[in-house]
Design a protein around this motif. Sequence first.
Motif, mmCIF file in Angstrom:
data_model
loop_
_atom_site.group_PDB
_atom_site.id
_atom_site.type_symbol
_atom_site.label_atom_id
_atom_site.label_comp_id
_atom_site.label_asym_id
_atom_site.label_seq_id
_atom_site.Cartn_x
_atom_site.Cartn_y
_atom_site.Cartn_z
ATOM 1 N N GLY A 1 1.447 -1.440 -0.108
ATOM 2 C CA GLY A 1 -0.204 0.002 0.000
ATOM 3 C C GLY A 1 0.606 1.027 -0.077
ATOM 4 N N ARG A 2 0.231 2.520 -0.628
ATOM 5 C CA ARG A 2 0.600 3.651 -0.294
ATOM 6 C C ARG A 2 2.622 3.982 -1.186
ATOM 7 N NH1 ARG A 2 -1.094 4.684 5.444
ATOM 8 N NH2 ARG A 2 -3.837 4.170 4.708
ATOM 9 N N ASN A 3 2.412 2.853 -2.195
ATOM 10 C CA ASN A 3 4.085 3.104 -2.905
ATOM 11 C C ASN A 3 4.524 3.894 -3.456
ATOM 12 O OD1 ASN A 3 6.588 1.615 -2.444
ATOM 13 N ND2 ASN A 3 6.093 0.050 -3.832
ATOM 14 N N TYR A 4 3.410 4.475 -4.126
ATOM 15 C CA TYR A 4 3.943 6.398 -4.752
ATOM 16 C C TYR A 4 3.110 6.987 -4.435
ATOM 17 C CZ TYR A 4 4.199 2.853 -8.802
ATOM 18 O OH TYR A 4 4.680 2.046 -9.954
ATOM 19 N N ALA A 5 3.969 8.062 -4.189
ATOM 20 C CA ALA A 5 4.027 9.485 -3.372
ATOM 21 C C ALA A 5 2.632 9.853 -3.643
ATOM 22 C CB ALA A 5 5.040 10.230 -3.214
ATOM 23 N N LEU A 6 2.317 10.166 -4.938
ATOM 24 C CA LEU A 6 0.891 10.782 -5.594
ATOM 25 C C LEU A 6 -0.201 9.966 -5.127
ATOM 26 C CD1 LEU A 6 2.427 12.623 -9.068
ATOM 27 C CD2 LEU A 6 2.058 13.574 -6.149
ATOM 28 N N HIS A 7 0.396 8.626 -4.728
ATOM 29 C CA HIS A 7 -0.551 8.255 -4.603
ATOM 30 C C HIS A 7 -1.550 8.431 -2.962
ATOM 31 C CE1 HIS A 7 -3.704 4.645 -3.746
ATOM 32 N NE2 HIS A 7 -3.230 4.033 -3.135
ATOM 33 N N ALA A 8 -0.408 8.188 -1.799
ATOM 34 C CA ALA A 8 -0.758 7.980 -1.206
ATOM 35 C C ALA A 8 -1.554 9.875 -0.414
ATOM 36 C CB ALA A 8 0.924 8.402 0.251
ATOM 37 N N ALA A 9 -1.033 10.332 -1.422
ATOM 38 C CA ALA A 9 -1.063 12.307 -1.299
ATOM 39 C C ALA A 9 -2.974 11.953 -1.268
ATOM 40 C CB ALA A 9 -0.626 12.661 -2.040
ATOM 41 N N GLU A 10 -2.844 11.110 -2.412
ATOM 42 C CA GLU A 10 -4.606 11.290 -2.412
ATOM 43 C C GLU A 10 -5.582 10.973 -1.967
ATOM 44 O OE1 GLU A 10 -5.663 9.560 -6.656
ATOM 45 O OE2 GLU A 10 -4.520 7.362 -6.607
ATOM 46 N N LEU A 11 -5.318 9.982 -1.738
ATOM 47 C CA LEU A 11 -5.846 9.464 -0.208
ATOM 48 C C LEU A 11 -5.836 9.248 0.745
ATOM 49 C CD1 LEU A 11 -4.109 5.679 -0.488
ATOM 50 C CD2 LEU A 11 -6.799 6.449 -1.516
ATOM 51 N N GLY A 12 -5.161 11.562 0.688
ATOM 52 C CA GLY A 12 -4.522 11.740 1.888
ATOM 53 C C GLY A 12 -3.741 11.271 3.248
ATOM 54 N N SER A 13 -3.476 10.303 2.707
ATOM 55 C CA SER A 13 -1.977 9.667 3.614
ATOM 56 C C SER A 13 -0.741 9.745 4.277
ATOM 57 C CB SER A 13 -2.800 8.391 3.823
ATOM 58 O OG SER A 13 -3.537 7.587 3.749
ATOM 59 N N ALA A 14 0.136 9.472 4.764
ATOM 60 C CA ALA A 14 1.644 9.742 4.745
ATOM 61 C C ALA A 14 2.577 8.853 4.186
ATOM 62 C CB ALA A 14 2.376 10.293 6.537
ATOM 63 N N VAL A 15 3.376 8.909 3.930
ATOM 64 C CA VAL A 15 4.331 8.048 3.072
ATOM 65 C C VAL A 15 4.993 7.179 4.001
ATOM 66 C CG1 VAL A 15 6.598 7.648 1.628
ATOM 67 C CG2 VAL A 15 4.078 9.703 0.289
ATOM 68 N N PRO A 16 4.864 6.151 4.154
ATOM 69 C CA PRO A 16 4.763 5.310 4.655
ATOM 70 C C PRO A 16 6.601 5.048 5.103
ATOM 71 C CG PRO A 16 3.984 3.891 2.972
ATOM 72 C CD PRO A 16 4.093 5.058 2.617
ATOM 73 N N ASP B 1 10.531 4.002 -11.718
ATOM 74 C CA ASP B 1 11.304 4.621 -11.087
ATOM 75 C C ASP B 1 10.293 5.596 -9.601
ATOM 76 O OD1 ASP B 1 10.514 6.304 -12.845
ATOM 77 O OD2 ASP B 1 12.066 6.917 -13.001
ATOM 78 N N GLN B 2 9.282 5.550 -9.915
ATOM 79 C CA GLN B 2 8.647 6.382 -8.997
ATOM 80 C C GLN B 2 8.062 6.166 -7.257
ATOM 81 O OE1 GLN B 2 8.293 10.398 -9.767
ATOM 82 N NE2 GLN B 2 9.649 9.239 -10.958
ATOM 83 N N LEU B 3 8.889 4.438 -7.735
ATOM 84 C CA LEU B 3 8.599 3.701 -6.620
ATOM 85 C C LEU B 3 9.425 4.007 -5.142
ATOM 86 C CD1 LEU B 3 8.744 0.129 -7.498
ATOM 87 C CD2 LEU B 3 6.344 1.378 -7.216
ATOM 88 N N ILE B 4 8.717 4.070 -3.614
ATOM 89 C CA ILE B 4 9.326 4.822 -2.770
ATOM 90 C C ILE B 4 9.627 3.410 -2.669
ATOM 91 C CG2 ILE B 4 8.944 4.689 -0.056
ATOM 92 C CD1 ILE B 4 5.533 6.383 -0.634
ATOM 93 N N PHE B 5 9.636 2.431 -2.754
ATOM 94 C CA PHE B 5 10.338 1.244 -1.902
ATOM 95 C C PHE B 5 10.610 0.516 -3.598
ATOM 96 C CE2 PHE B 5 8.662 1.755 2.097
ATOM 97 C CZ PHE B 5 9.277 2.476 2.021
ATOM 98 N N ASP B 6 11.530 -0.002 -3.724
ATOM 99 C CA ASP B 6 11.779 -1.006 -5.570
ATOM 100 C C ASP B 6 11.167 -2.399 -5.095
ATOM 101 O OD1 ASP B 6 13.901 -1.568 -4.658
ATOM 102 O OD2 ASP B 6 15.329 -0.713 -5.909
ATOM 103 N N ALA B 7 11.304 -2.483 -6.358
ATOM 104 C CA ALA B 7 10.565 -4.230 -6.463
ATOM 105 C C ALA B 7 11.653 -5.308 -5.058
ATOM 106 C CB ALA B 7 10.733 -4.452 -7.558
ATOM 107 N N SER B 8 13.268 -5.196 -5.648
ATOM 108 C CA SER B 8 13.322 -6.041 -5.253
ATOM 109 C C SER B 8 14.040 -5.381 -3.128
ATOM 110 C CB SER B 8 15.677 -5.539 -5.833
ATOM 111 O OG SER B 8 15.795 -6.142 -6.718
ATOM 112 N N TYR B 9 13.691 -4.040 -2.818
ATOM 113 C CA TYR B 9 13.589 -4.322 -2.126
ATOM 114 C C TYR B 9 12.597 -4.348 -1.080
ATOM 115 C CZ TYR B 9 13.439 -1.264 2.933
ATOM 116 O OH TYR B 9 13.925 -1.410 3.623
#
Length: 205
Positions: A15-30, A148-156
């Motif tokens: 959940g919330r792994n793109y900053a703009l999606h977290a913003a549209e939900l009104g949530s902080a980036v984890p 490249d916009q992911l907060i946490f990339d796939a390998s992580y």
Amino acid sequence: MKPGFMSPGKIVAVGRNYALHAAELGSAVPKEPLIFLKPPSSVIGDGEAIVLPPESARVEHEGEIGVVIGRRLRRATDAEARAAITGITCVNDVTARDLQRSDEQWTRAKGFDTFCPIGPCVATGLDLGRLAVVGRVNGAVRQRSRTDQLIFDASYLVWFVSRVMTLLPGDIISTGTPAGIGPLQAGDVVEVEVEGVGVLRNPVS
């Protein structure tokens, strides 16, 4: 590419792994990946119908890039996590948004039958650094972003999840959805396109 219906042992979504999606939900980036499970019974294939449940008044699409695990992993190193990614697929993390907001846990909102379309194939040999993902409803683009916009990339994500639970061949980690989520109605056709994979297309009934 490996075509055909996929039946993963488990689907770990983020959940919330793109900053703009977290913003549209009104949530902080984890600060760490926010993970949850979708049941295998929610999986459908390309072309199968997403069924809107009567328990929800607002069901939304979430187009995502799915990472397919190719080997057993438990507390992987960074290198082991990268090597365990055997392919990429399209995932639609269909969500009953009203239930997600009302419930303290997300299991019900994310777990209805047909709420996890996956496909149309597993693509191998892709560069995970800048893969594009696009979500469309009735041909209109609603979501568009790149890895490249992911907060946490796939390998992580693979590394992180392996420190919580054992990952097995065929398991899928769905890496999160970009901004642009929106409602689905009966009669809609929703598409998730991942660069190098193809288009996952599902009608809504």
